[in-house]
Design an enzyme around this catalytic site. Structure first.
Site, PDB file in Angstrom:
ATOM      1  N   ARG A   1       0.815  -1.216   0.000  1.00 39.77           N
ATOM      2  CA  ARG A   1       0.000   0.000   0.000  1.00 39.77           C
ATOM      3  C   ARG A   1       0.852   1.271   0.000  1.00 39.77           C
ATOM      4  O   ARG A   1       0.396   2.339  -0.419  1.00 39.77           O
ATOM      5  CB  ARG A   1      -0.940  -0.003   1.203  1.00 39.77           C
TER       6      ARG A   1
ATOM      7  N   TYR B   1     -13.332  21.355 -12.171  1.00 38.81           N
ATOM      8  CA  TYR B   1     -13.896  20.053 -12.545  1.00 38.81           C
ATOM      9  C   TYR B   1     -15.043  19.737 -11.580  1.00 38.81           C
ATOM     10  O   TYR B   1     -14.870  19.846 -10.362  1.00 38.81           O
ATOM     11  CB  TYR B   1     -12.741  19.054 -12.425  1.00 38.81           C
TER      12      TYR B   1
ATOM     13  N   LYS C   1      -5.663  11.027 -18.100  1.00 40.45           N
ATOM     14  CA  LYS C   1      -5.839  11.763 -19.351  1.00 40.45           C
ATOM     15  C   LYS C   1      -4.561  11.689 -20.202  1.00 40.45           C
ATOM     16  O   LYS C   1      -4.179  10.618 -20.596  1.00 40.45           O
ATOM     17  CB  LYS C   1      -6.247  13.205 -19.048  1.00 40.45           C
TER      18      LYS C   1
HETATM   19  C1  LIG Z   1     -10.686  13.856 -15.349  1.00 35.79           C
HETATM   20  C2  LIG Z   1     -10.257  14.950 -14.501  1.00 35.79           C
HETATM   21  C3  LIG Z   1     -10.051  14.756 -13.132  1.00 35.79           C
HETATM   22  C4  LIG Z   1     -10.356  13.445 -12.439  1.00 35.79           C
HETATM   23  O1  LIG Z   1      -9.529  12.422 -12.880  1.00 35.79           O
HETATM   24  P1  LIG Z   1      -9.871  10.867 -12.682  1.00 35.79           P
HETATM   25  O2  LIG Z   1      -8.563  10.228 -13.001  1.00 35.79           O
HETATM   26  O3  LIG Z   1     -10.974  10.541 -13.644  1.00 35.79           O
HETATM   27  O4  LIG Z   1     -10.281  10.685 -11.262  1.00 35.79           O
HETATM   28  C5  LIG Z   1      -9.596  15.817 -12.386  1.00 35.79           C
HETATM   29  N1  LIG Z   1      -9.359  17.016 -12.939  1.00 35.79           N
HETATM   30  C6  LIG Z   1      -9.556  17.248 -14.246  1.00 35.79           C
HETATM   31  C7  LIG Z   1      -9.277  18.602 -14.790  1.00 35.79           C
HETATM   32  C8  LIG Z   1     -10.008  16.231 -15.066  1.00 35.79           C
HETATM   33  O5  LIG Z   1     -10.218  16.481 -16.365  1.00 35.79           O
END
Ligand SMILES: *Cc1c(COP(=O)(O)O)cnc(C)c1O
Length: 389
Positions: free
Chosen positions: A54, A107, A203
């Site tokens: 962990r 977000y 992303k």
């Molecule tokens: C998608 C996104 C998140 C969250 O990310 P996850 O990996 O889906 O939890 C946070 N901030 C922004 C700007 C995003 O586009």
């Protein structure tokens, strides 16, 4: 930066010369003897010696080291998602009785988490993303943290990050910024005065729509608190996912330059099409955030907002979306593939900070052929125009 994308966090000599690190799937770590086990207790941040899965594996450490290098930080913490990076970073600094300021353009799940903190006795106040140095007027004696995201989710306002962080530093207020859109390829917010950078590595960093992963990159002054909070919360990332994040990083520079090229071409083309009111993309010279973007960023990602003519309502927008074949209807962005999603900031924004005119959709421009992408959106806009009546 391109050289760093290729080599950051990598040490093939530690892994028999193999270029990529192994994926350690781990819970238990066995010790040689009781002395070794006792010695492992000496490190409160549980990073120096392997203790338990962990607390992270060498695969995770390589990813953390790479992001630390790319963002110019002191150290990083990998998390199971971008949202987990955000919640962990915020919880690291706030307590009952504190006041925090959060950009109105964040977000949406970030906003929902912040709203939930009210139940823990934290006061949340949203501020106009374009506040700049006037953030000074919003700081109170109990203000502990200012949260930024630039450009903002779905509406793409560029924040004056140095102005905000400058004021906060002088008043002893911690700043946390979401750098998911730009990535370290195009912006390095620690250099603009931020204390903590959070990422959804889901992303662009991973870049292939095949994992959920986050990261928190810290300065020396903020790291121990963030790491200790991550440990307390049981925050961790699987080695399989950090491996994919690390692999994505290696091609980040070349991918992002191409996303930028395609997005800019498409944005310029879209601006001239019937039915389009505006394209919300700071790389466009007439975008309200262009000057700040030009000052603080070295490029633009492939994600922008598309504002359609206000005479169109939901059935027309649905017809537009329904016509698209290459732009997949789906959440997220940053993968190789083009995506589109309707966005409705009005329902949750403060009155006045978003003055959108028509229906808004968010476009992620992938790596497909540009003419194919234009043809796809062209067909969609044609379907839109048929709904005029
Ligand atoms: C998608 C996104 C998140 C969250 O990310 P996850 O990996 O889906 O939890 C946070 N901030 C922004 C700007 C995003 O586009």
């Amino acid at each position: 930066m391109d050289t760093r994308f290729v080599h950051a966090g990598s040490d093939p000599r530690k892994q028999h010369g193999y270029v990529n690190p192994p994926v350690y799937r781990a819970s238990t770590v066995l010790y040689e003897d009781i002395e070794a086990m006792d010695a492992s207790q000496a490190d409160p941040l549980k990073r120096e010696m392997p203790v338990y899965g962990r607390f992270g594996t060498p695969t995770g450490r390589a990813f953390e080291a790479a992001l630390t290098d790319l963002e110019g930080g002191y150290a990083a913490v990998a998390t199971c998602s971008g949202l987990a990076a955000i919640t962990t970073a915020i919880l690291s600094f706030v307590q009952a009785g504190d006041h925090i300021l959060v950009s109105d353009s964040v977000y949406l799940p970030t906003r929902k988490f912040c709203d939930s903190l009210t139940g823990l006795g934290v006061e949340i106040e949203y501020y106009d993303p374009c506040v700049g140095k006037d953030i000074d007027n919003l700081l109170r004696p109990r203000t502990r943290l200012v949260y930024l995201e630039s450009p903002g989710s779905t509406t793409f306002e560029v924040q004056d990050v140095p102005a905000i962080t400058g004021v906060c530093r002088s008043r002893g207020v911690v700043t946390v910024i979401d750098n998911t859109w730009a990535t370290p390829a195009f912006c390095r917010p620690l250099g603009l005065g931020a204390d903590v950078v959070v990422h959804s590595a889901t992303k662009y960093l991973t870049g292939h729509a095949d994992s959920i992963l986050g990261a928190i990159v810290c300065t020396e002054a903020t790291f121990a608190t963030v790491r200790a909070t991550a440990i307390r919360l049981g925050q961790c990332a699987s080695s399989d996912d950090v491996y994919l994040g690390l692999r994505g990083l290696r091609t980040l520079g070349v991918r992002l330059r191409h996303h930028q090229h395609q997005a800019l071409e498409l944005a310029r083309w879209l601006e001239k099409q019937d039915g389009v009111v505006s394209v919300l993309y700071p790389a466009l010279p007439d975008d309200p955030g262009h000057e700040l973007w030009h000052r603080d960023f070295s490029g633009a990602a492939g994600l922008f907002g598309l504002e359609l003519d206000p005479r169109y309502r939901k059935p027309a927008v649905d017809a537009f979306l329904g016509e698209l074949r290459l732009f997949g209807l789906g959440h997220s962005y940053g993968g190789y593939e083009s995506l589109i999603v309707p966005a409705d900031p009005v329902s949750h924004r403060l009155p006045g900070t978003w003055s959108g005119r028509g229906p808004l959709v968010r476009v992620h421009v992938g790596l497909e052929d540009l003419d194919d992408l234009k043809a796809d959106l062209g067909a969609g806009l044609h379907a839109l125009s048929e709904q005029r009546a």
